[in-house]
Design an enzyme around this catalytic site. Structure first.
Site, PDB file in Angstrom:
ATOM      1  N   PHE B 121       0.845  -1.186   0.000  1.00  0.00           N
ATOM      2  CA  PHE B 121       0.000   0.000   0.000  1.00  0.00           C
ATOM      3  C   PHE B 121       0.881   1.237   0.000  1.00  0.00           C
ATOM      4  O   PHE B 121       2.049   1.176   0.393  1.00  0.00           O
ATOM      5  CB  PHE B 121      -0.897  -0.003   1.244  1.00  0.00           C
ATOM      6  CG  PHE B 121      -2.371   0.128   0.932  1.00  0.00           C
ATOM      7  CD1 PHE B 121      -3.007  -0.796   0.125  1.00  0.00           C
ATOM      8  CD2 PHE B 121      -3.122   1.167   1.463  1.00  0.00           C
ATOM      9  CE1 PHE B 121      -4.358  -0.692  -0.156  1.00  0.00           C
ATOM     10  CE2 PHE B 121      -4.481   1.287   1.196  1.00  0.00           C
ATOM     11  CZ  PHE B 121      -5.098   0.353   0.381  1.00  0.00           C
ATOM     12  N   GLN B 234      -7.733  14.906   3.999  1.00  0.00           N
ATOM     13  CA  GLN B 234      -7.190  14.026   2.962  1.00  0.00           C
ATOM     14  C   GLN B 234      -8.147  13.878   1.795  1.00  0.00           C
ATOM     15  O   GLN B 234      -9.295  13.479   1.970  1.00  0.00           O
ATOM     16  CB  GLN B 234      -6.897  12.641   3.544  1.00  0.00           C
ATOM     17  CG  GLN B 234      -6.328  11.680   2.508  1.00  0.00           C
ATOM     18  CD  GLN B 234      -5.742  10.439   3.138  1.00  0.00           C
ATOM     19  OE1 GLN B 234      -6.482   9.548   3.569  1.00  0.00           O
ATOM     20  NE2 GLN B 234      -4.430  10.377   3.229  1.00  0.00           N
ATOM     21  N   HIS B 236      -8.601  11.651  -1.191  1.00  0.00           N
ATOM     22  CA  HIS B 236      -8.126  10.379  -1.721  1.00  0.00           C
ATOM     23  C   HIS B 236      -7.952  10.535  -3.227  1.00  0.00           C
ATOM     24  O   HIS B 236      -8.829  11.071  -3.894  1.00  0.00           O
ATOM     25  CB  HIS B 236      -9.144   9.284  -1.398  1.00  0.00           C
ATOM     26  CG  HIS B 236      -8.648   7.891  -1.615  1.00  0.00           C
ATOM     27  ND1 HIS B 236      -8.422   7.387  -2.865  1.00  0.00           N
ATOM     28  CD2 HIS B 236      -8.320   6.917  -0.742  1.00  0.00           C
ATOM     29  CE1 HIS B 236      -7.974   6.136  -2.744  1.00  0.00           C
ATOM     30  NE2 HIS B 236      -7.905   5.829  -1.464  1.00  0.00           N
ATOM     31  N   LEU B 250     -15.411   5.749  -3.426  1.00  0.00           N
ATOM     32  CA  LEU B 250     -14.002   5.370  -3.331  1.00  0.00           C
ATOM     33  C   LEU B 250     -13.605   4.237  -4.273  1.00  0.00           C
ATOM     34  O   LEU B 250     -14.336   3.265  -4.454  1.00  0.00           O
ATOM     35  CB  LEU B 250     -13.723   4.931  -1.890  1.00  0.00           C
ATOM     36  CG  LEU B 250     -12.260   4.770  -1.523  1.00  0.00           C
ATOM     37  CD1 LEU B 250     -11.559   6.108  -1.567  1.00  0.00           C
ATOM     38  CD2 LEU B 250     -12.139   4.167  -0.133  1.00  0.00           C
ATOM     39  N   GLU B 253      -7.113   2.024  -2.968  1.00  0.00           N
ATOM     40  CA  GLU B 253      -5.687   2.078  -3.272  1.00  0.00           C
ATOM     41  C   GLU B 253      -5.163   0.671  -3.568  1.00  0.00           C
ATOM     42  O   GLU B 253      -4.119   0.507  -4.193  1.00  0.00           O
ATOM     43  CB  GLU B 253      -4.982   2.650  -2.034  1.00  0.00           C
ATOM     44  CG  GLU B 253      -3.569   3.082  -2.237  1.00  0.00           C
ATOM     45  CD  GLU B 253      -3.081   3.927  -1.057  1.00  0.00           C
ATOM     46  OE1 GLU B 253      -3.854   4.732  -0.515  1.00  0.00           O
ATOM     47  OE2 GLU B 253      -1.917   3.768  -0.684  1.00  0.00           O
ATOM     48  N   ARG B 309      -0.856   9.577  -0.470  1.00  0.00           N
ATOM     49  CA  ARG B 309      -2.102  10.030  -1.092  1.00  0.00           C
ATOM     50  C   ARG B 309      -2.096  11.518  -1.421  1.00  0.00           C
ATOM     51  O   ARG B 309      -2.639  11.939  -2.440  1.00  0.00           O
ATOM     52  CB  ARG B 309      -3.269   9.717  -0.156  1.00  0.00           C
ATOM     53  CG  ARG B 309      -3.552   8.241  -0.097  1.00  0.00           C
ATOM     54  CD  ARG B 309      -4.639   7.933   0.906  1.00  0.00           C
ATOM     55  NE  ARG B 309      -4.972   6.511   0.835  1.00  0.00           N
ATOM     56  CZ  ARG B 309      -5.846   5.922   1.634  1.00  0.00           C
ATOM     57  NH1 ARG B 309      -6.465   6.617   2.575  1.00  0.00           N
ATOM     58  NH2 ARG B 309      -6.096   4.632   1.510  1.00  0.00           N
ATOM     59  N   HIS B 380     -11.941  12.434   1.676  1.00  0.00           N
ATOM     60  CA  HIS B 380     -11.956  11.084   2.220  1.00  0.00           C
ATOM     61  C   HIS B 380     -11.831  11.031   3.733  1.00  0.00           C
ATOM     62  O   HIS B 380     -12.481  10.230   4.395  1.00  0.00           O
ATOM     63  CB  HIS B 380     -10.791  10.325   1.575  1.00  0.00           C
ATOM     64  CG  HIS B 380     -10.728   8.871   1.927  1.00  0.00           C
ATOM     65  ND1 HIS B 380     -11.807   8.033   1.759  1.00  0.00           N
ATOM     66  CD2 HIS B 380      -9.727   8.110   2.427  1.00  0.00           C
ATOM     67  CE1 HIS B 380     -11.464   6.813   2.140  1.00  0.00           C
ATOM     68  NE2 HIS B 380     -10.221   6.832   2.567  1.00  0.00           N
ATOM     69  N   ARG B 415      -2.324  10.933   6.150  1.00  0.00           N
ATOM     70  CA  ARG B 415      -2.446   9.570   6.647  1.00  0.00           C
ATOM     71  C   ARG B 415      -2.090   8.564   5.562  1.00  0.00           C
ATOM     72  O   ARG B 415      -2.485   8.732   4.408  1.00  0.00           O
ATOM     73  CB  ARG B 415      -3.888   9.319   7.100  1.00  0.00           C
ATOM     74  CG  ARG B 415      -4.157   7.883   7.523  1.00  0.00           C
ATOM     75  CD  ARG B 415      -5.560   7.703   8.056  1.00  0.00           C
ATOM     76  NE  ARG B 415      -6.594   7.803   7.045  1.00  0.00           N
ATOM     77  CZ  ARG B 415      -6.926   6.816   6.214  1.00  0.00           C
ATOM     78  NH1 ARG B 415      -6.297   5.652   6.251  1.00  0.00           N
ATOM     79  NH2 ARG B 415      -7.911   6.992   5.338  1.00  0.00           N
TER      80      ARG B 415
END
Lengths: 248, 603
Positions: B121, B234, B236, B250, B253, B309, B380, B415
């Site tokens: 990730f 954030q 995304h 969404l 990822e 991100r 997000h 994050r």
């Protein structure tokens, strides 16, 4: 911009009525988009449940043209064009208001099912080893998003209202996910036969047809559970063996 | 005086996603009585939407991983604005929390030797994310729910808190309503845990559902607690953008973790064009190396699609702004290309990303095993939130605790994917434990009926106002405004306008007209939620104005660089005695030498 007409059941337990709304339609729109648009522009007190809008939380269950479906995964373009779209709440559960029903029975039922009980850990560090193929079988059941559409369509609940004697397809899937869990050592067969009422299911597969997660509820959960019950209670050899031992 | 349906618990948990459920389970395991309030039905909270996985340095897939690497990755991802102690606790305790879930019945995907499988990730050096295909959040929330219901926790479903009760300088309960009949509820509790999630509904394009209106942030603020890092929202990088009705939903990822690549309208893999200095050493410089990384080659470095991100989102915005976007204003995310590399690629994609396959096929008529997806940034998550003590999760007001997204500190300026689910578990547990301890050490306090009457009058006033708007209109205007003026790319002029707009919106929101009665009335509920949304929108805007530099998720085109001199502070927000939002810069606490040493070692 093109528009679509909706007949939405409004009102509470005292008796519903159908209200007609017409709203603009954009490309790709799902039924839930239209409902939220009607709510924002015409009927702010229209009661509806929704959360993720992506078929993952199971909140927006309703009956669309009489079919139990998730509103967020039903495209307007998949419904008959030019005809009013009929929106009603799930019929099997007590009505609260508009499209919202009282599904709290489901949460009470779940608490009656014996909880997960794992075998002792396999390794000294307190962890277990499992094969992917054993996990896969149960993951099918764990995909369930608890939309309760299977409960809504099941005639044992919908037509015969056996809420006290029958836990419904959702919870047979839940019991199957526990019984077939690679680590679980609990035995739930006695409850399946008695309190859970699995015998009432006559395998019409309505639940499987409406499942938005494509879980093979009847074939993969209910039938294997029925077989396990039969093995425990009706196996002639075991019965003979039980008699010989002087037990029931 | 009206009578109220009153409940008394040792610990009251507000919010029933991952953090709230984990907190409730822990508190009740410590032998105190626990009440759990959910805004929706139990098990529907946004945790179900988490797709990619839970970050935990179990080192089952790559034995070079350990808590120190996870700690350093988290700090680097957060641009070192994180609370070091929280990042340390998180990295150390996440593996144990994951194993606990397995003992409670969670079933994660497996390695060949039967252990828990972990995937790559963004920003994580080694494969670290424990997962189940792309429905990890559902597995987690269902496991917590199915464990928690046997713990004797009293669950109040479809119930929203509007005010925290305070007496003698500490939080002693909460006041709210239940949706079904619109009746008011009073909860008295020796300790209250906020686990209300995020603020995504402040923006037009968001992956968040109707629930995420910053309730916990606003409740804490009005109770006198401090908020921190509110400028860090954030976006995304990959949300769906077409058709319009799915905009914002969404796209995990995990698609990039499995080898998915980002392309502009010229077919160029633009993520190779800009690799930040902090990550140059860890990032592949050619496509072949990037592919080998996603397939588990330990000697390969990660492809640039798996950068953090904040950076990926900005690169996508750059491509779109400079005219290299798709017709619908996005870029392309392609996983289907892996069929050049893998036999049975289509089956592999369906197996690894079943939710994405289903979501695109059903909602966008796209078969992701054959076609690229159109994606663009979506609001997000908020890194900022209620300021808490790292060990106990207690806010700056005694008796009040916070965990999960509504708490600040762990993630700093950005994050990492997967660190949210682990955050929920680690700090949910800690909040539950310390709230139970606090409850044992303190007595319960009641509140006078007069106060309660005032809260009910405030909630009911919208039935009598005569404004022109309904609550949905004002909410939509707020969302448009925040999207335009306090979005991914920010500047002073826009945000000063936002401050002015917020004043007007507040006036309109105070006078929205609610029709119908109190029974399950979303128009009324939205009118109440709107007040919280305005509070958090103001906090985000003021903090974003205050930070005159760019770092992490906060990007100022008028200050495009990090300010190395001044850029070492958190922005803390508190309610002044006059009721205003008071901001101050607070120097970052110095990291203990051993933690600093780990960071230096891993650079």
């Amino acid at each position: 911009m093109p528009s679509a007409t909706f007949q939405v059941q409004r009102g509470g337990a005292g008796g519903g009525r159908l209200e007609t709304y017409t709203t603009e339609v954009a490309e790709g729109m799902v039924v839930l988009d239209a409902v939220l648009q009607i709510q924002a522009e015409q009927a702010p007190d229209l009661a509806v449940r929704w959360n993720c809008k992506a078929g993952r939380c199971g909140s927006c269950s309703a009956e669309i043209n009489g079919m139990p479906k998730l509103m967020c995964m039903t495209r307007l373009s998949d419904l008959p064009p030019g005809k009013p779209i009929l929106l009603q709440p799930m019929k099997a559960f007590p009505l609260i208001k508009d499209l919202v029903t009282d599904v709290s029975w489901n949460f009470r039922v779940k608490k009656m099912i014996k909880k997960f009980k794992p075998r002792p850990p396999d390794a000294a560090d307190g962890t277990w080893r499992m094969a992917q193929e054993d996990v896969d079988r149960v993951q099918e059941f764990r995909k369930c998003i608890e939309c309760f559409l299977c409960q809504d369509v099941c005639h044992v609940l919908r037509e015969h209202h056996l809420f006290e004697e029958f836990i419904g397809p959702r919870f047979f899937v839940h019991v199957a996910s526990l019984e077939m869990h690679p680590l679980d050592v609990e035995d739930r067969r006695e409850e399946l036969k008695k309190a859970d009422g699995i015998g009432y299911c006559n395998i019409t597969k309505c639940c499987t047809q409406v499942c938005p997660e494509d879980i093979h509820i009847t074939d993969n959960a209910i039938i294997p559970l029925k077989e396990r019950v039969v093995d425990k209670f009706y196996d002639p050899l075991k019965r003979l063996f039980g008699r010989w031992r002087g037990k029931k | 005086m009206p009578s109220y349906d009153t409940h008394t618990y040792d610990v009251l948990v507000i919010g029933a996603g991952g953090a709230g459920l984990r907190a409730a389970i822990e508190a009740s395991a410590h032998g105190v009585s626990v009440g759990l309030v959910c805004k929706s039905l139990l098990g529907k909270a946004h945790t179900v939407m988490a797709e990619g996985g839970i970050a935990a340095a179990l080192s089952y897939v790559d034995d070079r991983d350990n808590w120190k690497v996870h700690f350093a990755d988290t700090m680097r991802g957060g641009q070192y604005l994180n609370n070091g102690r929280m990042a340390e606790l998180h990295a150390k305790e996440a593996p144990e929390r994951v194993l606990e879930l397995e003992a409670w019945g969670a079933l994660f995907d497996r390695t060949k030797d039967g252990r828990i499988l972990q995937r790559n990730f963004g920003g994580h050096k080694y494969p670290r994310l424990v997962h189940v295909g792309d429905r990890t959040g559902l597995e987690m929330i269902r496991t917590l729910q199915d464990h928690g219901i046997y713990q004797g926790i009293a669950v109040h479903m479809e119930c929203t808190i509007t005010t925290l009760l305070k007496e003698e300088g500490r939080v002693v309960g909460a006041f709210g309503y239940e949706r079904e009949k619109g009746r008011f509820l009073v909860f008295f509790a020796k300790a209250v845990i906020l686990a209300t999630g995020g603020i995504g509904r402040a923006y037009k394009i968001t992956s968040n559902s109707w629930e995420y209106t910053g309730d916990g942030h606003a409740l804490a603020f009005h109770a006198g607690a401090e908020l921190m890092d509110m400028e860090f929202v954030q976006f995304h990088p990959t949300g769906m953008i077409w058709p319009p009705s799915v905009r914002g939903i969404l796209v995990t990822e995990g698609v990039r973790g499995e080898g998915g690549i980002l392309l502009n309208n010229q077919g160029r893999r633009f993520m190779f064009d800009d690799i930040p200095a902090l990550y140059v050493n860890q990032t592949a410089d050619n496509e072949e190396e990037g592919w080998r990384y996603t397939q588990g080659d330990k000697n390969a470095r990660r492809p640039p699609e798996l950068l953090t991100r904040d950076h990926v989102a900005r690169c996508i915005v750059r491509e779109i702004k400079e005219g290299r976007g798709t017709a619908h204003g996005g870029v392309l995310l392609d996983i289907s290309w892996i069929k050049k590399k893998l036999p049975h690629a289509e089956d592999h994609i369906r197996k690894k990303l079943p939710g994405m396959y289903h979501q695109f096929l059903k909602l966008a008529d796209i078969d992701i095993t054959r076609q690229p997806m159109e994606v663009g940034p979506t609001t997000h998550y908020i890194m900022g939130g209620i300021r808490v003590d790292a060990d106990t999760q207690m806010a700056t007001v005694p008796g009040l605790f916070a965990a999960g997204e509504c708490a600040a500190g762990l993630h700093g300026a950005n994050r990492l994917g997967g660190n949210s689910l682990s955050d929920l578990l680690v700090f949910g547990k800690r909040a539950g434990e310390y709230a139970a301890q606090f409850a044992k050490e303190n007595k319960s306090v009641t509140i006078s009926g007069e106060h309660l009457d005032q809260y009910s009058r405030e909630a009911l006033r919208y039935f009598e106002t005569e404004g022109a708007d309904n609550s949905f209109q004002v909410q939509a205007d707020l969302q448009d405004m925040m999207q335009d003026l306090v979005g991914i790319v920010r500047n002073e002029a826009d945000m000063l306008r936002a401050v002015e707009e917020l004043k007007k919106l507040k006036e309109r929101a105070a006078n929205v007209r609610v029709t119908g009665n109190r029974e399950f009335n979303p128009g009324w509920h939205t009118a109440l939620d709107l007040q919280n949304l305005l509070t958090v929108s103001e906090a985000v805007t003021l903090a974003a104005l205050e930070r005159k530099e760019s770092l992490g998720a906060h990007f100022r085109e008028d200050y495009p660089d990090r300010d190395e001199k001044s850029g070492k502070f958190n922005i803390v927000i508190r309610k002044s005695e006059e009721g205003w939002m008071e901001l101050r810069q607070e120097a970052l606490p110095e990291l203990p030498a051993e933690l600093q040493h780990i960071i230096n070692e891993m650079k």
